[in-house]
Design an enzyme around this catalytic site. Structure first.
Site, mmCIF file in Angstrom:
data_model
loop_
_atom_site.group_PDB
_atom_site.id
_atom_site.type_symbol
_atom_site.label_atom_id
_atom_site.label_comp_id
_atom_site.label_asym_id
_atom_site.label_seq_id
_atom_site.Cartn_x
_atom_site.Cartn_y
_atom_site.Cartn_z
ATOM 1 N N HIS A 153 0.833 -1.216 0.000
ATOM 2 C CA HIS A 153 0.000 0.000 0.000
ATOM 3 C C HIS A 153 0.867 1.266 0.000
ATOM 4 O O HIS A 153 0.419 2.314 0.474
ATOM 5 C CB HIS A 153 -0.942 0.034 1.217
ATOM 6 C CG HIS A 153 -1.700 -1.236 1.434
ATOM 7 N ND1 HIS A 153 -2.960 -1.444 0.948
ATOM 8 C CD2 HIS A 153 -1.351 -2.391 2.077
ATOM 9 C CE1 HIS A 153 -3.380 -2.663 1.288
ATOM 10 N NE2 HIS A 153 -2.405 -3.255 1.960
ATOM 11 N N SER A 275 15.581 20.186 -16.496
ATOM 12 C CA SER A 275 14.430 21.028 -16.816
ATOM 13 C C SER A 275 14.941 22.266 -17.539
ATOM 14 O O SER A 275 16.021 22.768 -17.228
ATOM 15 C CB SER A 275 13.733 21.431 -15.515
ATOM 16 O OG SER A 275 12.994 22.622 -15.708
ATOM 17 N N LYS A 281 16.839 20.535 -11.380
ATOM 18 C CA LYS A 281 16.151 19.269 -11.637
ATOM 19 C C LYS A 281 17.032 18.197 -12.245
ATOM 20 O O LYS A 281 17.928 18.476 -13.037
ATOM 21 C CB LYS A 281 14.940 19.498 -12.576
ATOM 22 C CG LYS A 281 13.792 20.271 -11.974
ATOM 23 C CD LYS A 281 13.146 19.622 -10.748
ATOM 24 C CE LYS A 281 12.357 18.386 -11.073
ATOM 25 N NZ LYS A 281 11.100 18.648 -11.759
ATOM 26 N N GLU A 288 10.278 7.085 -16.848
ATOM 27 C CA GLU A 288 8.926 7.621 -17.069
ATOM 28 C C GLU A 288 8.441 7.291 -18.480
ATOM 29 O O GLU A 288 7.273 6.954 -18.693
ATOM 30 C CB GLU A 288 8.913 9.131 -16.866
ATOM 31 C CG GLU A 288 9.081 9.539 -15.411
ATOM 32 C CD GLU A 288 9.225 11.045 -15.285
ATOM 33 O OE1 GLU A 288 8.205 11.739 -15.407
ATOM 34 O OE2 GLU A 288 10.352 11.514 -15.088
#
Ligand code: ARG
Length: 471
Positions: A153, A275, A281, A288
């Site tokens: 979970h 970024s 970043k 992804e």
């Protein structure tokens, strides 16, 4: 090719719409091999002389050499790859080139070409699954005994080892490998000689033809089914969709591990991006994108199933769209596998932080309950006792093993053991020593098993396709 009944030409819009060469040009070399085998079968059946067959084979060899050098044309005005090959054979052999289509249809040709093409592609996908697994196994070997938090979970549950986590993803991919092997075996029957739908009128020996094209399962047994079936494509699409879905779960785990909240791993520059706006970043884009592509591959499976659903026997032109859907999905699967392997190899785990976090968040509560059970407390009661102890530890802002001695005596009077030692992460890990558990000894044993499995796979992937029979 089929103009006898027609006076007018195709509307240019429809001509463009129905052409499949932009997609099926990839079948050109497979189509040349089916032409070679079919002309051999025609010669054996007395439809062509040996001399004619050899002329055709020379033309086929010339075409192979030419297209290997210059590439197969894709924007030609040929309707599909089969008509392109036929036209080129006619250009080289005149009328003989036209006679090779005796007793044959593009329906059994495309079914055969696809199987030839896909069985090779499937082996490549199997090899790439092996590469991801090898990367995970190497990672597991480097961190077989390194603790990290384990989740259910997405809440801290029990400590595991980094190696155990890596091998979990490898196990899922091993099943995908098995599914690819199954799909590959499904390609092993030869549809050639099924004609358009009802079989061929030429007395070809289909068993020899199947052997000639190295189909291990012999000829297909029903011409209607052979020309209409695409379930083997659906099966391959499912194997790909499942593999990409598994990769997406690996990707998601690692994206989370790379977050500032977890800080369990850092991706190297080779697989990270920045970024354009935020200079600080370092984004895990490789994983992804792997996660993202899974959607389109799942879509391909649904598209194929939907195309085949309710389609009457035998061939319908709808089936031409199979390649348009499947081929990009295969390519996406291959790139996701390559990228996932790369991202795993460029993931550096922060062992110290992982170990420190494995000791936080009451992940040893189950073990504490087990200790109470050993001291004679029924498990249900032990569960309640430890729950209360966790509540108190939360109030005090300490871990269970750091409960002050007085609290320990009050909350856990049944226990006399040294909690620090009994609940040390290494002790917690070592208890899970049954097969499949996270204990470092188990993980090391699984790594050994994996190494030999990877070696078996490598043999399977490197096995050359059986050579076609000599005439
Ligand atoms: N290009 C077609 C396909 O990929 C094969 C040709 C069959 N055409 C036909 N009109 N029967 O399915």
């Amino acid at each position: 090719m089929w103009g006898g009944r027609f006076r007018g030409g195709l509307d240019p819009e429809f001509a463009h719409f129905q052409a499949s060469l932009p997609v099926d040009h990839v079948l050109a070399f497979a189509d040349l091999e089916t032409n070679r085998a079919w002309s051999r079968a025609l010669a054996a059946a007395g439809v062509l002389t040996q001399h004619e067959m050899h002329r055709l084979h020379r033309a086929i060899d010339e075409l192979i050499a030419h297209w290997q050098q210059h590439g197969v044309p894709r924007d030609d005005d040929a309707e599909d790859v089969h008509s392109l090959v036929e036209r080129e054979l006619v250009a080289r052999c005149g009328d003989l080139g036209k006679r090779v289509h005796t007793g044959r249809s593009r329906n059994d040709q495309v079914a055969t070409d696809l199987r030839l093409f896909l069985r090779e592609y499937t082996v490549e996908l199997m090899r790439l699954v092996g590469e991801v697994c090898a990367a995970l196994v190497d990672l597991a070997a480097a961190h077989a005994d390194a603790p990290m938090p384990g989740y259910t979970h997405l809440q801290r549950a029990q400590p595991i080892t980094i190696g155990h986590h890596a091998l979990a993803h490898a196990e899922a991919l091993a099943r995908d490998h098995g599914r690819l092997v199954d799909a590959w075996q499904r390609f092993e029957q030869c549809p050639l000689g099924s004609g358009a739908l009802a079989g061929t009128t030429v007395p070809v020996d289909r068993a020899t033809l199947a052997e000639d094209l190295a189909f291990l399962g012999g000829p297909t047994r029903n011409s209607l089914d052979a020309t209409a079936a695409r379930d083997h494509l659906c099966e391959l699409a499912f194997a790909c969709a499942m593999a990409c879905t598994h990769l997406s779960r690996l990707a998601e785990d690692y994206v989370f591990f790379a977050s500032h909240e977890a800080r369990f791993l850092t991706f190297g520059d080779a697989v990270s991006t920045g970024s354009s706006l935020m200079p600080q970043k370092r984004n895990p884009d490789a994983m992804e994108l792997v996660r993202g592509h899974a959607g389109a591959v799942q879509g391909a499976l649904v598209a194929l199933l939907t195309t085949v659903k309710g389609l009457p026997l035998a061939y319908n032109r709808d089936l031409q769209t199979d390649k348009q859907v499947l081929l990009p999905a295969l390519a996406a699967t291959a790139s996701c596998l390559r990228t996932a392997a790369l991202a795993v190899r460029h993931a550096t785990f922060d062992r110290d932080r992982c170990a420190a976090e494995a000791a936080r968040g009451y992940q040893d509560a189950t073990d504490l309950a087990d200790l109470l059970v050993q001291a004679g407390v029924p498990f249900r009661d032990a569960h309640g006792i430890v729950g209360a102890a966790v509540n108190r530890a939360v109030e005090l802002g300490v871990e269970l093993s750091d409960l002050p001695a007085a609290e320990q005596r009050r909350l856990l009077p049944q226990l006399t053991v040294d909690l620090r030692r009994a609940l040390a992460v290494d002790a917690v890990l070592a208890r899970r020593a049954a097969i499949g558990g996270t204990a470092p000894a188990c993980v090391r044993a699984e790594i050994e098993r994996w190494r030999s499995q990877l070696a078996d796979w490598a043999e399977l992937h490197d096995e050359p396709e059986p050579e076609p029979e000599a005439p």
